[in-house]
Write an enzyme that holds these catalytic residues in place. Structure first.
Site, PDB file in Angstrom:
ATOM      1  N   HIS B  63       0.847  -1.199   0.000  1.00 45.29           N
ATOM      2  CA  HIS B  63       0.000   0.000   0.000  1.00 45.29           C
ATOM      3  C   HIS B  63       0.875   1.239   0.000  1.00 45.29           C
ATOM      4  O   HIS B  63       2.104   1.155   0.120  1.00 45.29           O
ATOM      5  CB  HIS B  63      -0.973  -0.021   1.182  1.00 45.29           C
ATOM      6  CG  HIS B  63      -0.338   0.125   2.534  1.00 45.29           C
ATOM      7  ND1 HIS B  63       0.582  -0.773   3.055  1.00 45.29           N
ATOM      8  CD2 HIS B  63      -0.490   1.070   3.503  1.00 45.29           C
ATOM      9  CE1 HIS B  63       0.937  -0.396   4.269  1.00 45.29           C
ATOM     10  NE2 HIS B  63       0.319   0.717   4.554  1.00 45.29           N
ATOM     11  N   ASP B  67       5.949   4.399   4.805  1.00 45.80           N
ATOM     12  CA  ASP B  67       6.856   3.438   5.436  1.00 45.80           C
ATOM     13  C   ASP B  67       6.858   2.089   4.715  1.00 45.80           C
ATOM     14  O   ASP B  67       7.599   1.185   5.109  1.00 45.80           O
ATOM     15  CB  ASP B  67       6.544   3.266   6.926  1.00 45.80           C
ATOM     16  CG  ASP B  67       5.101   2.851   7.203  1.00 45.80           C
ATOM     17  OD1 ASP B  67       4.192   3.351   6.515  1.00 45.80           O
ATOM     18  OD2 ASP B  67       4.887   2.023   8.098  1.00 45.80           O
ATOM     19  N   ASP B 213      -0.275  -3.615   6.060  1.00 52.63           N
ATOM     20  CA  ASP B 213      -0.877  -3.301   7.353  1.00 52.63           C
ATOM     21  C   ASP B 213      -2.362  -3.663   7.301  1.00 52.63           C
ATOM     22  O   ASP B 213      -3.002  -3.485   6.260  1.00 52.63           O
ATOM     23  CB  ASP B 213      -0.764  -1.805   7.632  1.00 52.63           C
ATOM     24  CG  ASP B 213       0.674  -1.330   7.776  1.00 52.63           C
ATOM     25  OD1 ASP B 213       1.602  -2.144   7.778  1.00 52.63           O
ATOM     26  OD2 ASP B 213       0.871  -0.099   7.868  1.00 52.63           O
TER      27      ASP B 213
END
Lengths: 304, 304
Positions: B63, B67, B213
């Site tokens: 995504h 980070d 995530d």
């Protein structure tokens, strides 16, 4: 003495290697921090050397090659995550704003502190920051894409009062600040005391000039003239002079010749090519022309 | 045994701290390397752990939070600078292509090797890579922005010939590959030798699932079912469960419950919040529910 120092966070050219990092530097003037360039990993380097990123309010980006700005988005995001509220000023090429906006759009990030963009002019020297103590100018360098250097000029340092002399002359305290500005004191009897005799001049103003990336070119010489400390990229040894020209970079010998021509006091080398593991030959080449040269080392503070 | 291992390059969540780096992993399957996510500094981490970046031909981006991808542009540029010529495949959200193009436009970089984009589908499981030995699927995770996990499924492993049995049966060598496929051998006299008796089944196919995530959600459970190794983000301890939900992340306890529910063999934790310097409590919490849990450590290879 007011602190005026440069911390080198990255001294590598485009390909990071031998634990050297892409370009970034912190300038500490009187505990106010400025960041010049922000290569990939800058936020980790700041943390490694104990610099809290939220102490930085002004970031200067020379140009849009990745090794000079790819750490910026991560740094801005981390400032956001640790709750920054205060203004952040970014000085750099105009498209930098578009690049950041594209990132924030797709990551759906709304940065919670104000970012103020200042577009640098790649064609002319311009003052881009000014405070009572410091003036910062950008100036054109000559690289493959638009690029500027930066010069930090300390403001005029005020004169110091000579305590014994003002006492002998009986100058009242409220007049001290006038004396410091060079205004003579006339006592009630009409006797004139010259400011120049009751004060000693302040220390000389210092200046730091930053040139990366650039091919050797006369266009920027006046902008770095007489700097106390000059950081000049020195990507190659002089046997690669043709390659340096082709890629719009400078050799160590050229950097030293530039330092000599412009009367700077000290030269700091950096932006080393990945082909050099050992850097001593780069230093020796520069020192053969300009002895007061030092290799920039990551994590080290250099006095201006 | 064919090598199938995961090297963790970064185990930090958004704010890198305590020498932990943003997310990135290398998968080595039979000396073919795949990269999952590419946080800031990935190229330096690759170099630190002795991985030549040009051995990587496939990069998977989950995504568009910084980070997980801010190291990509630097990595692609460095591959360019070291003279890469071969195709590079990038699998990720569609806007990643626009982000890269904006960077390359303003840095005036023309990458000299072909980059082939494959847009991942954030809504449905899809096979995105397939070779004789490996199939890779993306599947939807549930995060603040579109996000996918990845699952690496080893192809069916072929049976091994039992040397003494084929000799006794007098099977000619050209028939061995048929036996391995389960095709029985009929000798010139018409006698049938069953493939199942002349071979032993190949080892079980292995699989690796990557979830980062995501908030805990049933949508992806079938996609990670029975994986040999599951990497699942575990940003927080369970006393922060509300914060985990709010920020679309998972707690260590939840990750362990997911591992238990889906029958995976082993759980690897990661994506640790900057609030945890010491990680033992995270491990202990997960092990209380799912004992075969390990903390991901940067620079360490994990067997699938």
């Amino acid at each position: 003495m007011i602190r005026f120092e440069v911390l080198v966070l990255g001294n590598s050219s485009a390909t990071p290697i031998f634990e050297r990092h892409p370009t970034s530097q912190v300038i500490n003037y009187n505990e106010q921090l400025f960041l010049i360039d922000c290569g990939e990993g800058t936020q980790m380097q700041l943390s490694r050397y104990g610099i809290k990123s939220n102490r930085i309010d002004h970031i200067f980006i020379s140009h849009l090659h990745g090794d000079h700005y790819l750490g910026l988005i991560g740094l801005l995001s981390s400032m956001h995550l640790v709750g920054r509220k205060s203004d952040l000023h970014i000085y750099g090429p105009a498209p930098l704003q578009e690049i950041l906006e594209v990132h924030f759009k797709y990551s759906e990030t709304v940065i919670r502190y104000p970012i103020i963009f200042h577009h640098t002019n790649p064609n002319e020297e311009e003052e881009i920051f000014s405070s009572r103590m410091m003036s910062i100018k950008s100036f054109p360098l000559v690289h493959r894409i638009p690029c500027t250097g930066f010069r930090f000029n300390e403001g005029k340092r005020s004169a110091s009062i000579l305590a014994d002399k003002v006492e002998a002359a009986g100058v009242p305290k409220p007049y001290f600040s006038l004396l410091k500005k060079g205004i003579d004191y006339v006592d009630p009897t009409g006797k004139v005391f010259y400011a120049s005799e009751l004060t000693e001049p302040g220390p000389e103003s210092r200046s730091y000039a930053y040139c990366s990336d650039t091919v050797r070119h006369p266009i920027y010489l006046s902008s770095i003239q007489d700097a106390d400390l000059l950081y000049h990229e020195s990507t190659f040894l002089d046997d690669m002079r043709d390659r340096a020209k082709e890629t719009f970079h400078t050799t160590c010998l050229e950097a030293a010749e530039i330092a000599k021509e412009t009367g700077v006091k000290k030269l700091l080398l950096g932006h080393y090519s990945a082909r050099y593991k050992v850097l001593t030959p780069l230093l020796e080449e520069a020192q053969s022309v300009f002895p007061n040269t030092e290799l920039s080392v990551e994590g080290k503070w250099y006095l201006v």
